[in-house]
Every structure is written in structure tokens, then in C-alpha cells.
Design an enzyme around this catalytic site. Structure first.
Site, PDB file in Angstrom:
ATOM      1  N   LYS A  22       0.829  -1.213   0.000  1.00  0.00           N
ATOM      2  CA  LYS A  22       0.000   0.000   0.000  1.00  0.00           C
ATOM      3  C   LYS A  22       0.861   1.259   0.000  1.00  0.00           C
ATOM      4  O   LYS A  22       0.641   2.190  -0.777  1.00  0.00           O
ATOM      5  CB  LYS A  22      -0.915   0.032   1.217  1.00  0.00           C
ATOM      6  CG  LYS A  22      -1.576   1.398   1.450  1.00  0.00           C
ATOM      7  CD  LYS A  22      -2.367   1.459   2.713  1.00  0.00           C
ATOM      8  CE  LYS A  22      -1.619   1.640   3.976  1.00  0.00           C
ATOM      9  NZ  LYS A  22      -1.199   3.000   4.324  1.00  0.00           N
ATOM     10  N   ASN A  23       1.892   1.281   0.844  1.00  0.00           N
ATOM     11  CA  ASN A  23       2.689   2.507   0.992  1.00  0.00           C
ATOM     12  C   ASN A  23       3.681   2.731  -0.141  1.00  0.00           C
ATOM     13  O   ASN A  23       4.353   3.757  -0.183  1.00  0.00           O
ATOM     14  CB  ASN A  23       3.390   2.500   2.352  1.00  0.00           C
ATOM     15  CG  ASN A  23       2.380   2.679   3.470  1.00  0.00           C
ATOM     16  OD1 ASN A  23       1.231   3.078   3.225  1.00  0.00           O
ATOM     17  ND2 ASN A  23       2.783   2.373   4.685  1.00  0.00           N
ATOM     18  N   ARG A  92      -4.780  10.936   4.404  1.00  0.00           N
ATOM     19  CA  ARG A  92      -3.690  11.917   4.490  1.00  0.00           C
ATOM     20  C   ARG A  92      -2.736  11.835   3.307  1.00  0.00           C
ATOM     21  O   ARG A  92      -2.171  12.821   2.847  1.00  0.00           O
ATOM     22  CB  ARG A  92      -2.844  11.663   5.733  1.00  0.00           C
ATOM     23  CG  ARG A  92      -3.512  11.768   7.052  1.00  0.00           C
ATOM     24  CD  ARG A  92      -2.500  11.446   8.080  1.00  0.00           C
ATOM     25  NE  ARG A  92      -1.287  12.156   7.796  1.00  0.00           N
ATOM     26  CZ  ARG A  92      -1.133  13.469   7.988  1.00  0.00           C
ATOM     27  NH1 ARG A  92      -2.149  14.154   8.449  1.00  0.00           N
ATOM     28  NH2 ARG A  92      -0.024  14.080   7.705  1.00  0.00           N
ATOM     29  N   CYS A 116      -4.214  13.019  12.750  1.00  0.00           N
ATOM     30  CA  CYS A 116      -4.947  11.748  12.671  1.00  0.00           C
ATOM     31  C   CYS A 116      -4.779  10.996  13.978  1.00  0.00           C
ATOM     32  O   CYS A 116      -4.092  11.474  14.886  1.00  0.00           O
ATOM     33  CB  CYS A 116      -4.512  10.930  11.465  1.00  0.00           C
ATOM     34  SG  CYS A 116      -3.070   9.901  11.748  1.00  0.00           S
ATOM     35  N   ARG A 121       1.041  14.826  12.912  1.00  0.00           N
ATOM     36  CA  ARG A 121       1.534  14.579  11.546  1.00  0.00           C
ATOM     37  C   ARG A 121       1.588  15.845  10.692  1.00  0.00           C
ATOM     38  O   ARG A 121       0.928  15.927   9.636  1.00  0.00           O
ATOM     39  CB  ARG A 121       0.743  13.486  10.871  1.00  0.00           C
ATOM     40  CG  ARG A 121       0.747  12.189  11.667  1.00  0.00           C
ATOM     41  CD  ARG A 121       0.056  11.053  10.983  1.00  0.00           C
ATOM     42  NE  ARG A 121       0.795  10.539   9.855  1.00  0.00           N
ATOM     43  CZ  ARG A 121       0.370   9.514   9.094  1.00  0.00           C
ATOM     44  NH1 ARG A 121      -0.778   8.942   9.374  1.00  0.00           N
ATOM     45  NH2 ARG A 121       1.085   9.066   8.102  1.00  0.00           N
ATOM     46  N   ASP A 305       4.946   0.628  11.850  1.00  0.00           N
ATOM     47  CA  ASP A 305       3.709   0.005  11.353  1.00  0.00           C
ATOM     48  C   ASP A 305       3.549  -1.443  11.803  1.00  0.00           C
ATOM     49  O   ASP A 305       2.535  -2.067  11.489  1.00  0.00           O
ATOM     50  CB  ASP A 305       3.669   0.089   9.818  1.00  0.00           C
ATOM     51  CG  ASP A 305       3.558   1.518   9.322  1.00  0.00           C
ATOM     52  OD1 ASP A 305       3.779   1.751   8.123  1.00  0.00           O
ATOM     53  OD2 ASP A 305       3.284   2.407  10.145  1.00  0.00           O
ATOM     54  N   ARG A 397      -8.613  -0.595   4.696  1.00  0.00           N
ATOM     55  CA  ARG A 397      -7.793   0.460   4.099  1.00  0.00           C
ATOM     56  C   ARG A 397      -6.432  -0.052   3.659  1.00  0.00           C
ATOM     57  O   ARG A 397      -5.826   0.473   2.730  1.00  0.00           O
ATOM     58  CB  ARG A 397      -7.560   1.593   5.104  1.00  0.00           C
ATOM     59  CG  ARG A 397      -8.801   2.368   5.479  1.00  0.00           C
ATOM     60  CD  ARG A 397      -8.430   3.589   6.273  1.00  0.00           C
ATOM     61  NE  ARG A 397      -7.511   4.442   5.497  1.00  0.00           N
ATOM     62  CZ  ARG A 397      -7.114   5.638   5.926  1.00  0.00           C
ATOM     63  NH1 ARG A 397      -7.513   6.083   7.102  1.00  0.00           N
ATOM     64  NH2 ARG A 397      -6.297   6.377   5.187  1.00  0.00           N
TER      65      ARG A 397
HETATM   66  C1  EPZ Z   1       4.514   6.911   5.982  1.00  0.00           C
HETATM   67  O1  EPZ Z   1       3.789   8.005   6.544  1.00  0.00           O
HETATM   68  C2  EPZ Z   1       3.533   5.747   5.938  1.00  0.00           C
HETATM   69  N1  EPZ Z   1       2.382   6.104   5.131  1.00  0.00           N
HETATM   70  C3  EPZ Z   1       3.084   5.411   7.356  1.00  0.00           C
HETATM   71  O2  EPZ Z   1       2.253   4.249   7.299  1.00  0.00           O
HETATM   72  C4  EPZ Z   1       4.292   5.068   8.188  1.00  0.00           C
HETATM   73  O3  EPZ Z   1       3.899   4.853   9.519  1.00  0.00           O
HETATM   74  C5  EPZ Z   1       5.296   6.234   8.154  1.00  0.00           C
HETATM   75  O4  EPZ Z   1       5.641   6.553   6.792  1.00  0.00           O
HETATM   76  C6  EPZ Z   1       6.588   5.923   8.902  1.00  0.00           C
HETATM   77  O5  EPZ Z   1       7.178   4.783   8.415  1.00  0.00           O
HETATM   78  C7  EPZ Z   1       2.493   6.058   3.776  1.00  0.00           C
HETATM   79  O6  EPZ Z   1       3.520   5.746   3.201  1.00  0.00           O
HETATM   80  C8  EPZ Z   1       1.274   6.408   2.996  1.00  0.00           C
HETATM   81  P1  EPZ Z   1       6.758  10.288   7.907  1.00  0.00           P
HETATM   82  P2  EPZ Z   1       4.379   9.496   6.492  1.00  0.00           P
HETATM   83  O7  EPZ Z   1       6.653  11.519   7.080  1.00  0.00           O
HETATM   84  O8  EPZ Z   1       5.055   9.714   5.204  1.00  0.00           O
HETATM   85  C9  EPZ Z   1       6.902  13.674  11.306  1.00  0.00           C
HETATM   86  C10 EPZ Z   1       0.390   2.881   7.748  1.00  0.00           C
HETATM   87  O9  EPZ Z   1      -0.016   2.367   8.803  1.00  0.00           O
HETATM   88  N2  EPZ Z   1       6.839  14.656  10.176  1.00  0.00           N
HETATM   89  O10 EPZ Z   1       7.944   9.431   7.739  1.00  0.00           O
HETATM   90  O11 EPZ Z   1       3.296  10.426   6.875  1.00  0.00           O
HETATM   91  C11 EPZ Z   1       5.589  12.904  11.452  1.00  0.00           C
HETATM   92  O12 EPZ Z   1       4.644  13.616  12.184  1.00  0.00           O
HETATM   93  C12 EPZ Z   1       0.892   4.339   7.735  1.00  0.00           C
HETATM   94  O13 EPZ Z   1       0.442   2.275   6.668  1.00  0.00           O
HETATM   95  C13 EPZ Z   1       6.948  16.000  10.469  1.00  0.00           C
HETATM   96  O14 EPZ Z   1       7.084  16.407  11.621  1.00  0.00           O
HETATM   97  O15 EPZ Z   1       5.438   9.403   7.683  1.00  0.00           O
HETATM   98  C14 EPZ Z   1       6.054  11.621  12.128  1.00  0.00           C
HETATM   99  O16 EPZ Z   1       6.120  11.823  13.507  1.00  0.00           O
HETATM  100  C15 EPZ Z   1       0.670   5.039   9.026  1.00  0.00           C
HETATM  101  N3  EPZ Z   1       6.889  16.878   9.427  1.00  0.00           N
HETATM  102  C16 EPZ Z   1       7.436  11.414  11.534  1.00  0.00           C
HETATM  103  O17 EPZ Z   1       7.869  12.666  11.010  1.00  0.00           O
HETATM  104  C17 EPZ Z   1       6.740  16.474   8.118  1.00  0.00           C
HETATM  105  O18 EPZ Z   1       6.692  17.312   7.210  1.00  0.00           O
HETATM  106  C18 EPZ Z   1       7.502  10.360  10.423  1.00  0.00           C
HETATM  107  O19 EPZ Z   1       6.570  10.709   9.439  1.00  0.00           O
HETATM  108  C19 EPZ Z   1       6.641  15.101   7.856  1.00  0.00           C
HETATM  109  C20 EPZ Z   1       6.693  14.192   8.905  1.00  0.00           C
END
Ligand code: EPZ
Length: 418
Positions: A22-23, A92, A116, A121, A305, A397
């Protein structure tokens, strides 16, 4: 809203086919907006998030045709339209269209996603990266307004932390930016690397994806392309834990060992056997489960995850374990629900102390987000009696045919309608 009825106690046996990731699929679908030529994506998982993302790019005028095992996206007539809060609120990951729209059309208006269940996030790193390419970025009334009338210009981008989404946004924007872009402290997830493989097949020039340093040379030489999406390591990890928690043996076809090193390490420490088979991975457990401490981290660390699923497993271990969550600030929504099944867990800030060994018993539980809900299903597979998991739309999802796949391996599970 569908519910799942599970009666625990069956040892799982057999083979499970791991679906596409999915990701990996979501950013690849968004990336199709970059090119005026068709993109054929194979091995997309049949999950609602993928349907939603296909719906989002249709809103931008892309044509989507589905065939057996493949989806063809033709974005030749696509336009950069406003992406509403209603659309982004549902998922998102919709924010991943921001980079491609800005890169191709020089302007984009996308609603801010908001928080969320698992955390605030923010997307500050996405916006900072786009500004580094010379775009004007404003946020007005919850709407991101991005403008680059003269196109984007290559830049040196240093991410403050290896965010998956911000890395993907920066890569997609860099594909059309004039000159070279260097992305440092990039996320190394296999899904990021697979996005680059897909984009390079479409005509982009990306090097180093999968490492902390990514180089992109801007291009306009797009071409028709075909891509086969990687298997889902999170789904594979989930079924590995299903085999382990029930004391069964499963063959996970299509699963890739190289994407699961930290997970295999933790499971082996718990006494689970994992080895490569002809068609994927074999996972088996017969010895008592040992407690193991884990800390979630960006790839190649233990994936956040799989944190909830691992907590469910540790509820069945002989002793106490510490599970520390470092990626998201609010990712323990499954804990009170697991405690309804009789688990003994104490939360302290970002750490869960799991005292294993107590017998779990069936109950009504509530799914809250994708991974939290599957941890409840895993615990229910070993709980005495019947468990009803409510709001399984969360599961749909990101898991293709979860109840069907588990049932085929011997689980006593059925989907109940309203
Ligand atoms: C991706 O989310 C995945 N989703 C998430 O999977 C996964 O948990 C996550 O990466 C971490 O591995 C998809 O790929 C669609 P991040 P993403 O940006 O890209 C902070 C699932 O269950 N951050 O690496 O949103 C953020 O708040 C989902 O399949 C900022 O502060 O994750 C978090 O604490 C859930 N500012 C951390 O970084 C930003 O601009 C990691 O987020 C971006 C992120």
C-alpha cells in the site's frame, strides 16, 4: 459497518500470498500525474486507500482503467485542480499529489491534511522542500497554495528527519526541476526506493534512492511506462506475527526477507523460526515465546507500522518486554482495547511495558486505526472464546482480504455485516 467475529485457539497452517505494498502504491499513483504518457501499475493491493488515491487523480482529470492485475493511468489530460479538505480528510496520503501537480503545472492547491489518530503529523518538511525549489508556498484557510510560474529549480535539500512522505514529495518535485537536486537525510524505506524505480521507468533520472543521499537530474523526457509494485513488508510482518502468536507455521509467498531484517531479528529473539522458502518466507513457532524489547525507528530500524502487532505478540510471551515508539507521538490506541482482552500493559510516555503470560479472553473491541485494528485481530486469534472487532473499515484500508486469507490458514474468523 462490518465487524469481524473471531474465535481463538486455532494454530495457523498453510500459505498466504502477500499483496503489493500500500505505501509503495500510493505515491506511485500520485506520480502518474507527472507524465503526459500512460503508466501501467501491476500488483497494486485491492485496498480502499488505493481506490481513494485513484479517485483523487481522477478528480485531476486522469483516466484510470483497471485490467486483470494491472491499472493503467493516463494523465495526458490532467489538470491541477483544488484538492478539497473532504478528499484529504479521508486519506492523508492525498497530500502526495502536491509535489507532482506543482512540478508539472507550476501551481497546486491542496487542503492541509490535519492530524490523525496516531499523531499531529504536520507536513512542514514537505512544504519546506517545495520552497527550496523556488516555489511560493502559502497556507490560507487550511489550503496550501503553491505557485512556481517559471517552473522549479534544482536545490540541495536537507531533511530535519528522514520523513518518508517529505522524501517522496521532494523526489517527485525534483524530477522536473531545472538542473540537479540533492536530497540529504532522506528516508531509506523500500517504498521510497520503489517510487524511484517507477519514476525512472517513466523517464526520470534518480540515483541513490534507498540511501540517505538521493540525486535527481531534472527532465521533461517522460515516456510510457510499466511498473510492478513491491510486496507489502508490513503485511508480511503481520502474517509472520500471526504464525508466531498462534504457534503455527505459514509460508508467506512473495515476501522479501531483505525488507524485513529488523523484524526477523526481533522475532528470532522471541523464539520464532524464519527462513527463506521457494516462494517467499516460512515462519514457524513451537517453542514458548520469549519477551523481547524493541524500539521503533525509521527504516532499516523496527517499523512503527508493526509496533501494535508486536505488542499483541508480547502479550503472549513468558515475561515482560518494553516497546518504545519513537516515530509517532500517539500510537498506542490499541493498548486499552488489548487490555479489554485481558492484556497486562502499562503505558509510560512513549513506552509500553507488556507483562506477558496472562491468558487472553474474547470481548467486544473497537478498531481505531489500520495497524491498531490488526493487532486486535492477532490477539483475538489466541484469546479464549469469541471476539467481535468493530469498525473493520480501518482494516480494509490497508489489508487485502485479511479475513479471507486468515480463514484459508485455519482461523475461525468471519465477517459480519451491520
Ligand atoms: C509513511 O507516513 C507511511 N504512510 C506510514 O504508514 C508510516 O507509519 C510512516 O511513513 C513511517 O514509516 C504512507 O507511506 C502512505 P513520515 P508518512 O513523514 O510519510 C513527522 C500505515 O499504517 N513529520 O515518515 O506520513 C511525522 O509527524 C501508515 O500504513 C513532520 O514532523 O510518515 C512523524 O512523527 C501510518 N513533518 C514522523 O515525522 C513532516 O513534514 C515520520 O513521518 C513530515 C513528517
Amino acid at each position: 459497518m462490518d465487524r469481524l467475529r473471531i474465535v481463538g485457539g486455532e494454530r495457523l497452517q498453510g500459505a498466504v500470498a502477500i499483496s503489493g505494498a500500500k505505501n509503495a502504491a500510493l505515491p506511485q499513483i500520485a506520480a502518474a500525474l507527472l507524465s503526459p504518457h500512460p503508466l501501467e501499475l501491476n500488483n497494486l493491493p485491492a485496498v480502499t486507500d488505493v481506490d481513494n488515491m485513484l479517485g483523487v487523480i481522477r478528480l485531476h482529470g486522469a483516466e484510470v482503467s483497471k485490467g486483470p492485475g494491472a491499472v493503467v493511468i493516463d494523465a495526458s489530460a490532467a489538470l491541477s485542480k483544488e484538492t478539497s479538505y473532504e478528499t484529504v480528510r479521508k486519506m492523508r496520503a492525498t497530500v502526495l499529489v502536491l509535489g507532482p501537480l506543482l512540478a508539472r503545472f507550476g501551481h497546486a492547491r491542496v487542503s492541509l491534511p490535519g492530524g490523525c489518530a496516531i499523531g499531529a503529523r504536520p507536513i512542514d518538511m514537505h512544504l519546506k522542500a517545495l520552497a527550496a525549489f523556488g516555489a511560493d508556498i502559502d497556507v490560507e484557510g487550511g489550503l496550501i497554495v503553491a505557485e512556481a510560474p517559471n517552473g522549479l529549480t534544482g536545490a540541495r535539500i536537507v531533511l530535519s528527519s528522514p520523513s518518508v512522505g517529505a522524501t517522496e514529495t521532494a523526489i517527485m518535485a525534483a524530477t522536473t526541476a531545472k538542473g540537479e537536486t540533492e536530497i540529504l537525510n532522506a528516508a531509506r524505506e523500500p517504498e521510497v526506493a520503489d517510487l524511484a524505480v517507477c519514476l525512472n521507468a517513466m523517464g526520470a533520472r534518480i540515483e541513490g534512492a534507498g540511501t540517505h543521499r538521493i540525486l535527481v537530474e531534472g527532465t521533461t523526457a517522460w515516456r510510457p511506462a510499466t511498473h510492478y509494485t513491491i510486496p507489502d513488508r508490513v503485511e508480511a510482518g503481520t502474517y509472520a506475527i500471526a504464525a508466531a502468536i498462534t504457534g503455527g507455521e505459514l509460508e508467506l509467498t512473495n515476501a522479501r526477507l531483505e525488507h524485513l531484517a529488523s523484524v526477523v531479528q526481533a522475532l528470532e529473539a522471541a523464539g520464532v523460526g524464519i527462513w527463506p522458502g521457494d516462494r517467499g518466507l516460512i515462519v514457524s513457532r513451537s517453542a514458548p515465546l520469549a519477551p523481547v524489547d524493541i524500539t521503533t525507528e525509521p527504516y532499516p530500524g523496527f517499523p512503527t507500522d508493526l509496533q501494535a502487532q508486536f505488542i499483541a505478540l508480547m502479550c503472549c510471551a513468558n515475561g515482560a518486554s518494553l516497546v518504545r515508539e519513537t516515530v509517532f507521538e500517539n500510537r498506542f490506541m490499541h493498548v486499552p482495547e488489548l487490555m479489554r482482552l485481558g492484556a497486562d500493559i502499562t503505558l509510560q510516555g512513549t513506552t509500553a511495558l507488556v507483562r506477558g503470560g496472562r491468558k487472553l479472553h474474547g470481548a467486544q473491541v473497537m478498531a481505531t486505526d489500520l495497524r491498531a485494528s490488526v493487532s486486535l485481530v492477532l490477539a483475538a486469534l489466541v484469546a479464549d472464546g469469541e471476539t467481535i472487532v468493530n469498525r473493520v473499515y480501518h482494516l480494509d484500508r490497508g489489508y487485502e482480504g485479511l479475513d479471507r486469507k486468515l480463514h484459508m490458514c485455519g482461523a475461525n474468523i468471519e465477517r459480519l455485516g451491520e
